[in-house]
Design a protein around this motif. Sequence first.
Motif, PDB file in Angstrom:
ATOM      1  N   PHE A 103      47.670 -26.468 182.634  1.00  0.00           N
ATOM      2  CA  PHE A 103      46.817 -26.457 181.447  1.00  0.00           C
ATOM      3  C   PHE A 103      47.337 -27.395 180.363  1.00  0.00           C
ATOM      4  O   PHE A 103      48.548 -27.540 180.181  1.00  0.00           O
ATOM      5  CB  PHE A 103      46.703 -25.035 180.880  1.00  0.00           C
ATOM      6  CG  PHE A 103      45.857 -24.118 181.711  1.00  0.00           C
ATOM      7  CD1 PHE A 103      44.493 -23.994 181.467  1.00  0.00           C
ATOM      8  CD2 PHE A 103      46.425 -23.396 182.756  1.00  0.00           C
ATOM      9  CE1 PHE A 103      43.716 -23.151 182.248  1.00  0.00           C
ATOM     10  CE2 PHE A 103      45.656 -22.557 183.533  1.00  0.00           C
ATOM     11  CZ  PHE A 103      44.299 -22.431 183.285  1.00  0.00           C
ATOM     12  N   VAL A 104      46.392 -27.994 179.668  1.00  0.00           N
ATOM     13  CA  VAL A 104      46.680 -28.750 178.451  1.00  0.00           C
ATOM     14  C   VAL A 104      46.350 -27.849 177.273  1.00  0.00           C
ATOM     15  O   VAL A 104      45.310 -27.177 177.268  1.00  0.00           O
ATOM     16  CB  VAL A 104      45.843 -30.046 178.384  1.00  0.00           C
ATOM     17  CG1 VAL A 104      45.968 -30.716 177.019  1.00  0.00           C
ATOM     18  CG2 VAL A 104      46.280 -31.007 179.480  1.00  0.00           C
ATOM     19  N   MET A 105      47.217 -27.825 176.270  1.00  0.00           N
ATOM     20  CA  MET A 105      47.029 -26.922 175.131  1.00  0.00           C
ATOM     21  C   MET A 105      46.953 -27.710 173.835  1.00  0.00           C
ATOM     22  O   MET A 105      47.688 -28.687 173.641  1.00  0.00           O
ATOM     23  CB  MET A 105      48.184 -25.912 175.053  1.00  0.00           C
ATOM     24  CG  MET A 105      48.386 -25.130 176.335  1.00  0.00           C
ATOM     25  SD  MET A 105      49.813 -24.044 176.257  1.00  0.00           S
ATOM     26  CE  MET A 105      50.109 -23.773 178.014  1.00  0.00           C
ATOM     27  N   ILE A 106      46.095 -27.249 172.944  1.00  0.00           N
ATOM     28  CA  ILE A 106      45.939 -27.915 171.663  1.00  0.00           C
ATOM     29  C   ILE A 106      45.401 -26.897 170.656  1.00  0.00           C
ATOM     30  O   ILE A 106      44.550 -26.079 170.997  1.00  0.00           O
ATOM     31  CB  ILE A 106      44.990 -29.129 171.794  1.00  0.00           C
ATOM     32  CG1 ILE A 106      44.943 -29.921 170.492  1.00  0.00           C
ATOM     33  CG2 ILE A 106      43.602 -28.723 172.230  1.00  0.00           C
ATOM     34  CD1 ILE A 106      44.210 -31.254 170.648  1.00  0.00           C
ATOM     35  N   GLY A 107      45.925 -26.930 169.438  1.00  0.00           N
ATOM     36  CA  GLY A 107      45.457 -25.985 168.425  1.00  0.00           C
ATOM     37  C   GLY A 107      46.461 -25.817 167.297  1.00  0.00           C
ATOM     38  O   GLY A 107      47.668 -25.968 167.491  1.00  0.00           O
ATOM     39  N   GLU A 108      45.937 -25.529 166.118  1.00  0.00           N
ATOM     40  CA  GLU A 108      46.774 -25.229 164.950  1.00  0.00           C
ATOM     41  C   GLU A 108      46.946 -23.720 164.841  1.00  0.00           C
ATOM     42  O   GLU A 108      46.027 -22.960 165.165  1.00  0.00           O
ATOM     43  CB  GLU A 108      46.105 -25.776 163.683  1.00  0.00           C
ATOM     44  CG  GLU A 108      46.851 -25.454 162.396  1.00  0.00           C
ATOM     45  CD  GLU A 108      46.103 -25.880 161.156  1.00  0.00           C
ATOM     46  OE1 GLU A 108      46.484 -25.436 160.045  1.00  0.00           O
ATOM     47  OE2 GLU A 108      45.127 -26.642 161.287  1.00  0.00           O
ATOM     48  N   LEU A 109      48.111 -23.302 164.392  1.00  0.00           N
ATOM     49  CA  LEU A 109      48.387 -21.875 164.251  1.00  0.00           C
ATOM     50  C   LEU A 109      48.370 -21.453 162.787  1.00  0.00           C
ATOM     51  O   LEU A 109      48.934 -22.140 161.924  1.00  0.00           O
ATOM     52  CB  LEU A 109      49.752 -21.521 164.856  1.00  0.00           C
ATOM     53  CG  LEU A 109      49.858 -21.530 166.380  1.00  0.00           C
ATOM     54  CD1 LEU A 109      51.269 -21.180 166.803  1.00  0.00           C
ATOM     55  CD2 LEU A 109      48.856 -20.571 167.012  1.00  0.00           C
ATOM     56  N   ALA A 110      47.729 -20.323 162.527  1.00  0.00           N
ATOM     57  CA  ALA A 110      47.839 -19.690 161.225  1.00  0.00           C
ATOM     58  C   ALA A 110      49.112 -18.857 161.202  1.00  0.00           C
ATOM     59  O   ALA A 110      49.737 -18.608 162.239  1.00  0.00           O
ATOM     60  CB  ALA A 110      46.613 -18.811 160.970  1.00  0.00           C
ATOM     61  N   LEU A 111      49.525 -18.403 160.034  1.00  0.00           N
ATOM     62  CA  LEU A 111      50.765 -17.644 159.928  1.00  0.00           C
ATOM     63  C   LEU A 111      50.684 -16.302 160.644  1.00  0.00           C
ATOM     64  O   LEU A 111      51.714 -15.736 161.018  1.00  0.00           O
ATOM     65  CB  LEU A 111      51.125 -17.431 158.449  1.00  0.00           C
ATOM     66  CG  LEU A 111      51.398 -18.709 157.644  1.00  0.00           C
ATOM     67  CD1 LEU A 111      51.836 -18.347 156.237  1.00  0.00           C
ATOM     68  CD2 LEU A 111      52.453 -19.571 158.333  1.00  0.00           C
ATOM     69  N   ASN A 112      49.482 -15.787 160.853  1.00  0.00           N
ATOM     70  CA  ASN A 112      49.341 -14.520 161.579  1.00  0.00           C
ATOM     71  C   ASN A 112      49.165 -14.723 163.079  1.00  0.00           C
ATOM     72  O   ASN A 112      48.916 -13.753 163.808  1.00  0.00           O
ATOM     73  CB  ASN A 112      48.173 -13.719 161.019  1.00  0.00           C
ATOM     74  CG  ASN A 112      46.834 -14.428 161.194  1.00  0.00           C
ATOM     75  OD1 ASN A 112      46.785 -15.577 161.658  1.00  0.00           O
ATOM     76  ND2 ASN A 112      45.748 -13.755 160.819  1.00  0.00           N
ATOM     77  N   GLY A 113      49.258 -15.971 163.540  1.00  0.00           N
ATOM     78  CA  GLY A 113      49.142 -16.249 164.969  1.00  0.00           C
ATOM     79  C   GLY A 113      47.763 -16.649 165.425  1.00  0.00           C
ATOM     80  O   GLY A 113      47.573 -16.966 166.613  1.00  0.00           O
ATOM     81  N   ALA A 114      46.770 -16.655 164.535  1.00  0.00           N
ATOM     82  CA  ALA A 114      45.417 -17.076 164.913  1.00  0.00           C
ATOM     83  C   ALA A 114      45.397 -18.566 165.212  1.00  0.00           C
ATOM     84  O   ALA A 114      46.148 -19.358 164.617  1.00  0.00           O
ATOM     85  CB  ALA A 114      44.429 -16.747 163.792  1.00  0.00           C
ATOM     86  N   VAL A 115      44.539 -18.974 166.147  1.00  0.00           N
ATOM     87  CA  VAL A 115      44.427 -20.381 166.545  1.00  0.00           C
ATOM     88  C   VAL A 115      43.263 -21.013 165.793  1.00  0.00           C
ATOM     89  O   VAL A 115      42.113 -20.552 165.904  1.00  0.00           O
ATOM     90  CB  VAL A 115      44.223 -20.517 168.064  1.00  0.00           C
ATOM     91  CG1 VAL A 115      44.162 -21.989 168.464  1.00  0.00           C
ATOM     92  CG2 VAL A 115      45.358 -19.818 168.809  1.00  0.00           C
ATOM     93  N   ARG A 116      43.538 -22.060 165.037  1.00  0.00           N
ATOM     94  CA  ARG A 116      42.543 -22.722 164.212  1.00  0.00           C
ATOM     95  C   ARG A 116      42.068 -24.019 164.863  1.00  0.00           C
ATOM     96  O   ARG A 116      42.803 -24.627 165.646  1.00  0.00           O
ATOM     97  CB  ARG A 116      43.122 -23.023 162.831  1.00  0.00           C
ATOM     98  CG  ARG A 116      43.340 -21.776 161.981  1.00  0.00           C
ATOM     99  CD  ARG A 116      44.029 -22.111 160.686  1.00  0.00           C
ATOM    100  NE  ARG A 116      44.059 -20.967 159.767  1.00  0.00           N
ATOM    101  CZ  ARG A 116      44.810 -20.911 158.678  1.00  0.00           C
ATOM    102  NH1 ARG A 116      45.586 -21.931 158.360  1.00  0.00           N
ATOM    103  NH2 ARG A 116      44.774 -19.844 157.898  1.00  0.00           N
ATOM    104  N   PRO A 117      40.836 -24.465 164.533  1.00  0.00           N
ATOM    105  CA  PRO A 117      40.296 -25.686 165.150  1.00  0.00           C
ATOM    106  C   PRO A 117      41.036 -26.941 164.701  1.00  0.00           C
ATOM    107  O   PRO A 117      41.640 -26.970 163.622  1.00  0.00           O
ATOM    108  CB  PRO A 117      38.839 -25.694 164.672  1.00  0.00           C
ATOM    109  CG  PRO A 117      38.841 -24.885 163.413  1.00  0.00           C
ATOM    110  CD  PRO A 117      39.878 -23.833 163.605  1.00  0.00           C
TER     111      PRO A 117
END
Length: 508
Positions: A103-117
């Motif tokens: 898998f290729v992974m991409i994404g920004e993380l919020a401080l609570n662990g949520a994945v942002r666009p």
Amino acid sequence: MLARVHSAAVSGIEAYTVEVEVNAGYGDTIIVIVGLPDAAVKESRDRVMTALINSGFAFTFGRTTINLAPADVKKEGPSFDLPIAIGMIAASEQMETDQLENFVMIGELALNGAVRPVKGVLPVALRAREEKKVGMLVPPENAAEAAVVGGLEVIPVRNLREAVGFLEGETKLSPTKVDVTRIFVEDHEDAIDFAEVKGQESVKRALEIAAAGGHNILLIGPPGTGKSMLAKRLATILPPLTLEESLETTKIHSIVGLLRPGQALVTRRPFRAPHHTASDAGLLGGNINPTPGEISLAHHGVLFLDELPEFKRGVLETMRQPLEEGHVTISRAAGTMTFPSEFMLVAAMNPSPDGKSPSQSSSTPREIQKYLGRISGPLLDRIDLHVEVPSVEFREIAASQTGETSAQIRARVVTARSRQHERFRDRPKITCNARMGIRELRQYCRLDEPTMEMLKFAMNDLKLSARAYDRILKVARTIADLAGADCICGDHVSEAVQYRSLDREMWI
């Protein structure tokens, strides 16, 4: 322990593979990111550590080294947060999986662990397919965009814990599916229509010719004659985007971050209208790390420059290469980037500083000449049609009947484009008559002797340049295509010539 996670980054409009290597060792507790990270990537260290703790994972003691390979290419943006976090969890032996290579992974993380666009997911998905990866882990808002690429499992992950659960096989997540055909079919109707324009039949005819052949056009007329109104409706008579064109356009809009959350494709031809205060970097693209500008955002669509003489002359002159070659090359210290820019230029301007025609203007001839002189002759030569937009008479404004709809005009444009596609079927890089080169002009724009003599007289009388000669032939070929004619005749050439005469009358 050493862990390796696959990700990708964008250079220009194409993506390249980035391997995120994470090593959890001994020594003082410190996290080091190497591989030419920019400030946003360096800040990932704090975002990722906080997201790990808030997601229930143990803090990693000791020296953690994160390498973003290739190490000689600068990495930008927050899109490496997710792969870095997964790598740190795997390196600290807090997860067991054999899926990291798939898998290729991409994404920004919020401080609570949520994945942002993040931006640029479509080019990354195309790259992942080239690398023959099984799939991608992406933010939910980017899932539809990535799912356009067939042969790839696109897994939307809402948070870090869900991503780890999926990789370990404990959490079942369904891949996102997108029906590309349905996206084009469900596209809503245009909010504007040519039927709303009263009068101006000659200008509508010129815009139809421009749309049919992909020609650049200049509208000249006093304020209030409908120049902007007409220009904004040009996109409604252009042929629909093909899937290939849609993918190219979507890649550019994805990189710049113009896609709406959940939007899979750009299915409408772009219409960009930058303000006349735009800089050359805003128009062509640029900054320290080159990004697409307005002319690339208008790729396969329309670039509308209202009040053309108000643009800085230097900005306008930089458009010569894109208008001629269909792409723009930008060189900066960070590197050289080439962005596509096959757009239709639609420009509008007043005939004098006060907006009136030269014969009625209160400006002096010198002032008018200075105003018109802001646009250079070489730039004008690259605009195929110059059209006068007269004032609309009261009877036309008050008339109850409407003109042809955009759908009716588009039908003729699509028929003419079909003839061109058949003509250039062995030359895929030539998409319309406006893109013909010297070889194609000689082959498809032959004139008989009487027609050639007429064109010779017009060239000498109007003192037109050699480039204007080529433009006349291209426009005449388009007029013939609209008429369903195989050969260019005198009527086609005479109509094409009249679209070159107005600027010479005014500029002289």
